[in-house]
Design an enzyme around this catalytic site. Structure first.
Site, PDB file in Angstrom:
ATOM      1  CE  LYS A   1      -3.470   2.370   2.729  1.00  0.00           C
ATOM      2  NZ  LYS A   1      -4.323   2.375   3.893  1.00  0.00           N
TER       3      LYS A   1
ATOM      4  CD  GLU B   1       9.357  -5.983   6.959  1.00  0.00           C
ATOM      5  OE1 GLU B   1       9.066  -4.871   6.435  1.00  0.00           O
ATOM      6  OE2 GLU B   1       9.165  -6.259   8.153  1.00  0.00           O
TER       7      GLU B   1
ATOM      8  N   GLY C   1      -4.729  -1.729   4.917  1.00  0.00           N
ATOM      9  CA  GLY C   1      -3.933  -2.866   4.444  1.00  0.00           C
ATOM     10  C   GLY C   1      -4.576  -4.212   4.753  1.00  0.00           C
ATOM     11  NE  ARG C   2      -6.167  -3.708  10.951  1.00  0.00           N
ATOM     12  CZ  ARG C   2      -5.536  -2.541  11.055  1.00  0.00           C
ATOM     13  NH1 ARG C   2      -4.399  -2.350  10.433  1.00  0.00           N
ATOM     14  NH2 ARG C   2      -6.033  -1.578  11.801  1.00  0.00           N
TER      15      ARG C   2
ATOM     16  CD  GLU D   1      -1.587  -4.241  11.469  1.00  0.00           C
ATOM     17  OE1 GLU D   1      -0.386  -4.575  11.554  1.00  0.00           O
ATOM     18  OE2 GLU D   1      -2.143  -4.068  10.371  1.00  0.00           O
TER      19      GLU D   1
ATOM     20  CG  HIS E   1      -3.761 -35.696  16.521  1.00  0.00           C
ATOM     21  ND1 HIS E   1      -3.940 -36.934  17.102  1.00  0.00           N
ATOM     22  CD2 HIS E   1      -4.810 -35.523  15.685  1.00  0.00           C
ATOM     23  CE1 HIS E   1      -5.032 -37.499  16.605  1.00  0.00           C
ATOM     24  NE2 HIS E   1      -5.580 -36.659  15.749  1.00  0.00           N
TER      25      HIS E   1
ATOM     26  CE  LYS F   1       5.968  -0.918   9.941  1.00  0.00           C
ATOM     27  NZ  LYS F   1       4.982  -0.250   9.108  1.00  0.00           N
TER      28      LYS F   1
HETATM   29  O1  F6P Z   1       3.462  -3.013   9.768  1.00  0.00           O
HETATM   30  C1  F6P Z   1       2.103  -3.034   9.654  1.00  0.00           C
HETATM   31  C2  F6P Z   1       1.612  -2.714   8.275  1.00  0.00           C
HETATM   32  O2  F6P Z   1       1.535  -1.342   8.098  1.00  0.00           O
HETATM   33  C3  F6P Z   1       0.276  -3.379   8.028  1.00  0.00           C
HETATM   34  O3  F6P Z   1      -0.776  -2.646   8.529  1.00  0.00           O
HETATM   35  C4  F6P Z   1       0.283  -3.549   6.558  1.00  0.00           C
HETATM   36  O4  F6P Z   1      -0.663  -4.491   6.140  1.00  0.00           O
HETATM   37  C5  F6P Z   1       1.701  -4.002   6.338  1.00  0.00           C
HETATM   38  O5  F6P Z   1       2.458  -3.235   7.259  1.00  0.00           O
HETATM   39  C6  F6P Z   1       2.221  -3.825   4.955  1.00  0.00           C
HETATM   40  O6  F6P Z   1       2.154  -2.501   4.530  1.00  0.00           O
HETATM   41  P1  F6P Z   1       2.295  -2.106   3.008  1.00  0.00           P
HETATM   42  O7  F6P Z   1       1.171  -2.722   2.267  1.00  0.00           O
HETATM   43  O8  F6P Z   1       2.240  -0.609   2.990  1.00  0.00           O
HETATM   44  O9  F6P Z   1       3.619  -2.618   2.531  1.00  0.00           O
END
Ligand code: F6P
Length: 526
Positions: free
Chosen positions: A188, A194, A246-247, A332, A363, A491
């Site tokens: 987003k 990452e 995002g979620r 979240e 199990h 972060k």
């Molecule tokens: O670290 C949390 C977050 O901001 C989430 O809310 C989001 O889904 C995820 O990181 C990834 O964010 P992006 O889609 O901006 O890479």
């Protein structure tokens, strides 16, 4: 009203759930059937008085007015000044939805058409492997959805790289042919460390193999400029607005990998399912409203009875990533100790969510669920029909296990029954000791959601159901379910530690534990 809920919890503390079934109509009273699914919450301590208090709580929190404000596009995400309109992404045949005076639907539907055109082109072409690079909401939804809809998967293979751990992308790319692999960079913000790191590694991999990156990257993002700066041309960027969290984003561009896997028509069926749940949520009376009921059961168990966690237990192996998806969606969203107005939350924040598919969990951790000292409310999900027509006996066994677990959790096993089990094998004190180990306290609450078959439409209904449940719980708790400030500090500190772990900055200003960890790392990292 919270005090009333606590008083009910005290009132029912010694009561056996099983005895509530002396009322022959209990199962029907404490269940609702809608949209091809049955939600049964009768195996809980909820009775008429508890329900009255829960409904009163929902009304006092103005759940219905807040719901209408959300669907209308009001800026209910107050800390970020944003509307919350993931529902617009599945508003397939609905009317206009305005944000700041402009109808957002033409853009939403236009983007959906563009996505479909690209998805169908890829499905018809030579690409064999699609790698979605994203994390959190840009990963968990599509990965969960692609696994859930495996019987409908007739497009290229889909892989998901999320972790900054190089093992993730290395293991994924090992099996891919660079000539026939494409990458979806899903972010987003298009700034997530990452995702950006993995995306750059993907570029380097193609270059290393001598393959041009042209036509191999697609971006899904609200940050079209950021995607452009990364080298992805505008026609291969699928944008979405800041009113999609995002979620909550798998319904739009973030769902592209899913669309490539199952095709545009099946993806639209998924959206239709979500939209059907939206309509139910908007129209049904509170006591028959699936998302409201799930939320009220959640509030009862967490803030009423004080059970801090809940287990999500799909007896549907293809929902194996649903618990992980719900961990982000629920934790979240509602894992916050501050109310919307900045005051401390008056009650416990949202629950710890965890789980695994049945029967595997049986199990592993069910031992604790049955005999541990902490009570864990369990939420079972199961389909009436599997997809494997030639393996019906598997499905019958699966369902029998699912129903057996909720029965066992409620009934338990008394000491007398346990004695009868071991009588003849042991005697005297040893019999007593052995029997005590076989006692199950029972009286452990659970709910079951049973639906016809896990097809795209039902999946859409289930996901929208959980989204709205989170919304209702958030409203009742008085928090903002749509921000996530709690992810920021880690972060920031990771960014600051970057030069420390490369040896370019000192750890001297860190605490003793962090200094020790850095020092060990630097000595052992050749
Ligand atoms: O670290 C949390 C977050 O901001 C989430 O809310 C989001 O889904 C995820 O990181 C990834 O964010 P992006 O889609 O901006 O890479």
């Amino acid at each position: 009203m919270w005090i009333d809920l606590k008083n009910h919890a005290t009132r029912v503390a010694d009561r056996r759930i099983e005895e509530l079934f002396a009322d022959d109509s209990r199962a029907q009273t404490y269940s609702t059937t809608a949209l091809g699914m049955l939600f049964d919450y009768s195996k809980t301590q909820i009775d008429a008085d508890v329900m009255d208090t829960l409904i009163a709580l929902a009304k006092a929190s103005e759940v219905e007015a807040r719901r209408d404000a959300m669907f209308r596009g009001d800026k209910i995400n107050e800390t970020e000044g944003r509307a919350v309109l993931h529902t617009a992404l599945r508003n397939l045949d609905g009317g206009a939805i305005e944000v700041d005076g402009a109808d957002v639907m033409p853009e939403v539907l236009g983007t959906l058409d563009r996505m479909e055109a690209l998805a169908e082109e890829i499905r018809a072409g030579d690409i064999t492997d699609v790698v979605n690079i994203g994390i959190g909401g840009s990963d968990l939804g599509p990965v969960m959805g692609v696994l859930a809809l495996a019987p409908y998967h007739d497009g290229p293979r889909c892989h998901f790289v999320s972790n900054v751990d190089g093992a993730d992308i290395a293991d994924t790319l090992r099996g891919c042919d660079p000539e026939k692999t494409m990458f979806i960079v899903a972010s987003k913000t298009f700034t997530t460390i990452e995702t950006m790191t993995n995306a750059r590694t993907a570029k380097a991999w193609l270059a290393d193999k001598g393959v041009s990156e042209e036509g191999r990257f697609v971006a899904l993002s609200s940050n079209v400029d950021g995607a452009g700066a990364f080298g992805i041309p505008a026609e291969r960027v699928f944008g979405f607005e800041d009113w999609v969290g995002g979620r909550y984003s798998m319904w739009g561009p973030i769902g592209l990998s899913m669309m490539i896997a199952i095709g545009g028509a099946a993806f639209r069926a998924f959206l239709r399912g979500g939209q059907a749940m939206d309509r139910h949520f908007q129209a049904a009376e509170l006591h028959e409203n699936l998302p409201v009921l799930l939320a009220l059961v959640g509030i009862w168990h967490n803030q009423g009875m004080g059970y801090a966690s809940r287990a999500v237990l799909p007896y549907d192996n293809r929902l194996m990533r649903l618990p992980a998806y719900l961990q982000q969606l629920e934790m979240e969203s509602n894992g916050k100790g501050v109310a919307m107005d900045g005051s401390d939350l008056a009650v416990q924040s949202g629950p710890i969510v965890w789980g695994e598919p049945g029967t595997n969990g049986q199990h592993a951790f069910y031992q604790l669920i049955h005999q541990g000292t902490a009570v864990v409310p369990c939420e079972f999900l199961v389909a009436a029909q599997g997809h494997e027509q030639d393996l019906k006996h598997h499905h019958q066994l699966l369902v029998a296990n699912c129903f057996a677990q909720s029965e066992a959790l409620m009934r338990g096993r008394t000491l007398d029954e346990a004695r009868a089990k071991v009588a003849g094998k042991f005697e005297g004190d040893e019999l007593e000791r052995q029997a005590r180990h076989r006692v199950f306290p029972g009286n452990r609450p659970s709910t079951t959601l049973i639906y016809d078959q896990l097809d795209p439409e039902i999946l859409g209904k289930i996901i929208a159901l959980y989204e709205h449940r989170v919304f209702v719980e958030g409203v009742i708790l008085g928090i903002n379910s749509y921000d996530q400030w709690g992810v920021e500090l880690g972060k920031e500190l990771a960014t600051a530690l970057g030069p420390v772990v490369t040896g370019d900055a000192s750890a001297a200003d860190k605490d003793g534990s962090t200094q020790q960890l850095v020092s060990f790392f630097l000595r052992h990292n050749a």
